[in-house]
Write an enzyme that holds these catalytic residues in place. Structure first.
Site: not given
Length: 199
Positions: A69, A152, A155
């Site tokens: 997570d 992704f 970023d």
């Protein structure tokens, strides 16, 4: 190769984990390929959500499972979006909308410090009494204008002052070497190797 279920359907994460775990002889299978639906993530901490996802994937597959997570925490926003990073702008999850909302929330703020968090959990089975748990951070700052096309999530907006680049401008191998996920996986690998040598 040892089969391992990855409790994620995020294609970016799947790519990163497959690259990082291939040298260890793990065959990483995304849970979606086994028809396993995503677990609920009702918790307020990264570790609790990762543990819930790992147990869910292991129970559904009968295989060892790895879950992470992760998210980004803006310091001036008291750690937001945090565990809500993937759905910061609401459902359905959308990187562009999430980024737009975060940059809007930071408008006018001088403090742009932020860090990515990765909580990584490995379980041998759904009821594993000794899950392996690692949590790491990757520090940077948030910029207004995106740069780079790799990576992704957040970023393109996550700037690394020491490198003069955003996370999205890094080559995948470089990102895997220094990112929150790369750090966490290296720590987890050490734990796995230590446990297997003492078993």
């Amino acid at each position: 190769m040892q089969k391992l279920v990855l409790a994620s359907n995020n294609t970016g994460k799947v790519r990163e984990f497959q690259a990082l775990l291939a040298p260890l002889n793990f065959q990483v299978i995304p849970q979606g390929e086994l028809g396993i639906p995503s677990a609920e993530e009702p918790h307020h901490t990264f570790i609790e959500n990762a543990l819930a996802k790992a147990r869910h994937a292991s129970a559904a597959s009968g295989l060892p499972a790895l879950a992470d997570d992760s998210g980004i925490c803006a310091h001036v926003l008291n750690g937001q979006p945090g565990v809500l990073s993937a759905r910061f702008a609401g459902e359905p999850a959308n990187d562009a909308a999430n980024n737009q909302k975060l940059i809007q929330e930071l408008k006018g703020q001088i403090n742009r410090g932020a860090h990515y968090v990765c909580a990584l959990v490995f379980v041998n089975s759904a009821d594993d009494p000794e899950p392996m748990i690692v949590q790491t951070r990757w520090y940077g700052t948030l910029i207004d204008d995106p740069k780079g096309t790799n990576g992704f999530g957040y970023d393109p907006y996550f700037f690394l002052p020491e490198l003069g680049l955003t996370a999205a401008e890094l080559k995948p191998e470089k990102k895997n070497a220094i990112s929150h996920r790369g750090q966490a996986l290296r720590e987890l690998i050490i734990q796995l190797q230590t446990r297997s040598s003492r078993a």
